[in-house]
Design a protein around this motif. Sequence first.
Motif, PDB file in Angstrom:
ATOM      1  N   ARG A  64      18.565  26.916  44.668  1.00 51.53           N
ATOM      2  CA  ARG A  64      19.388  27.009  45.878  1.00 51.53           C
ATOM      3  C   ARG A  64      19.837  28.438  46.165  1.00 51.53           C
ATOM      4  O   ARG A  64      20.458  29.106  45.345  1.00 51.53           O
ATOM      5  N   GLU A  65      19.507  28.906  47.372  1.00 56.01           N
ATOM      6  CA  GLU A  65      19.917  30.256  47.790  1.00 56.01           C
ATOM      7  C   GLU A  65      21.408  30.297  48.116  1.00 56.01           C
ATOM      8  O   GLU A  65      22.002  31.367  48.229  1.00 56.01           O
ATOM      9  N   HIS A  66      22.025  29.119  48.218  1.00 52.66           N
ATOM     10  CA  HIS A  66      23.462  29.080  48.452  1.00 52.66           C
ATOM     11  C   HIS A  66      24.237  29.730  47.313  1.00 52.66           C
ATOM     12  O   HIS A  66      25.388  30.145  47.513  1.00 52.66           O
ATOM     13  N   ALA A  67      23.638  29.808  46.129  1.00 57.56           N
ATOM     14  CA  ALA A  67      24.344  30.396  44.985  1.00 57.56           C
ATOM     15  C   ALA A  67      24.689  31.869  45.223  1.00 57.56           C
ATOM     16  O   ALA A  67      25.862  32.254  45.120  1.00 57.56           O
ATOM     17  N   PRO A  68      23.712  32.735  45.542  1.00 54.21           N
ATOM     18  CA  PRO A  68      24.094  34.112  45.858  1.00 54.21           C
ATOM     19  C   PRO A  68      24.930  34.208  47.133  1.00 54.21           C
ATOM     20  O   PRO A  68      25.792  35.086  47.244  1.00 54.21           O
ATOM     21  N   TRP A  69      24.719  33.294  48.108  1.00 49.81           N
ATOM     22  CA  TRP A  69      25.556  33.310  49.305  1.00 49.81           C
ATOM     23  C   TRP A  69      27.026  33.102  48.933  1.00 49.81           C
ATOM     24  O   TRP A  69      27.910  33.771  49.473  1.00 49.81           O
ATOM     25  N   ALA A  70      27.287  32.153  48.029  1.00 53.13           N
ATOM     26  CA  ALA A  70      28.662  31.861  47.629  1.00 53.13           C
ATOM     27  C   ALA A  70      29.284  33.029  46.871  1.00 53.13           C
ATOM     28  O   ALA A  70      30.444  33.386  47.094  1.00 53.13           O
ATOM     29  N   LEU A  71      28.519  33.641  45.975  1.00 55.11           N
ATOM     30  CA  LEU A  71      29.022  34.805  45.241  1.00 55.11           C
ATOM     31  C   LEU A  71      29.394  35.926  46.203  1.00 55.11           C
ATOM     32  O   LEU A  71      30.470  36.526  46.100  1.00 55.11           O
ATOM     33  N   LEU A  72      28.497  36.201  47.140  1.00 53.59           N
ATOM     34  CA  LEU A  72      28.722  37.293  48.087  1.00 53.59           C
ATOM     35  C   LEU A  72      29.901  36.991  49.000  1.00 53.59           C
ATOM     36  O   LEU A  72      30.714  37.875  49.295  1.00 53.59           O
ATOM     37  N   ASP A  73      30.022  35.747  49.449  1.00 49.71           N
ATOM     38  CA  ASP A  73      31.115  35.379  50.340  1.00 49.71           C
ATOM     39  C   ASP A  73      32.464  35.497  49.632  1.00 49.71           C
ATOM     40  O   ASP A  73      33.475  35.821  50.259  1.00 49.71           O
ATOM     41  N   PHE A  74      32.480  35.252  48.333  1.00 50.47           N
ATOM     42  CA  PHE A  74      33.711  35.421  47.555  1.00 50.47           C
ATOM     43  C   PHE A  74      34.049  36.901  47.398  1.00 50.47           C
ATOM     44  O   PHE A  74      35.218  37.273  47.316  1.00 50.47           O
TER      45      PHE A  74
END
Length: 201
Positions: free
Chosen positions: A83-93
């Motif tokens: 899931r590419e959402h994983a780096p998206w979540a890290l970056l959004d945090f």
Amino acid sequence: MEKFTKLTGVAAPMPIVNVDTDMIIPKDYLKTIKRTGLGTGLFAEMRYNEDGSENPDFVLNRPAYRNAQILVAGGNFGCGSSREHAPWALLDFGIRCVISTSFADIFYNNCFKNGILPITVSQDDLDKLMDDAERGANATISIDLEAKEIRGPDGGVVKFDLDEFRRHCLLNGLDDIGLTMKKAPAISSFEQSYGQHHPWA
């Protein structure tokens, strides 16, 4: 994509091995295809209690690490589903860099496509950086991508290696679309030439 050249910030220690993408961003948060807003779901199962309140013992809920931009983690970080959402979540945090002894391949590749720098170091160097990170907001870590160096709060330096193409892309803020757009003149020229020689196409 935002350029990554130098970063100085608080590093949060996460001495857990095999942190998978479901731990990074649980499946309940995968309904969106937007890259924003996922920071609230980052590490949700560890970060929140069953009633939705914050778990005060989780590292990113502690006052010293609420604004952490660097994560120092155990080996095989980002394993599990792709899931590419994983780096998206890290970056959004706000996490721009993850340091570990090893990463899962797909997660590692996805980091570069989203402006996150994953750094691989030896276990000895990770232990030093983990010790630095455990000092909290009183100690910051500096990362110089151009020099390929991590500098600790006491002046110690850890060197790291990185593929030159990936380094070039991060330094210049180039994701896949950005790389394609750099070739826009050549693409346009080809299309014009092809149309002239193949008017039926």
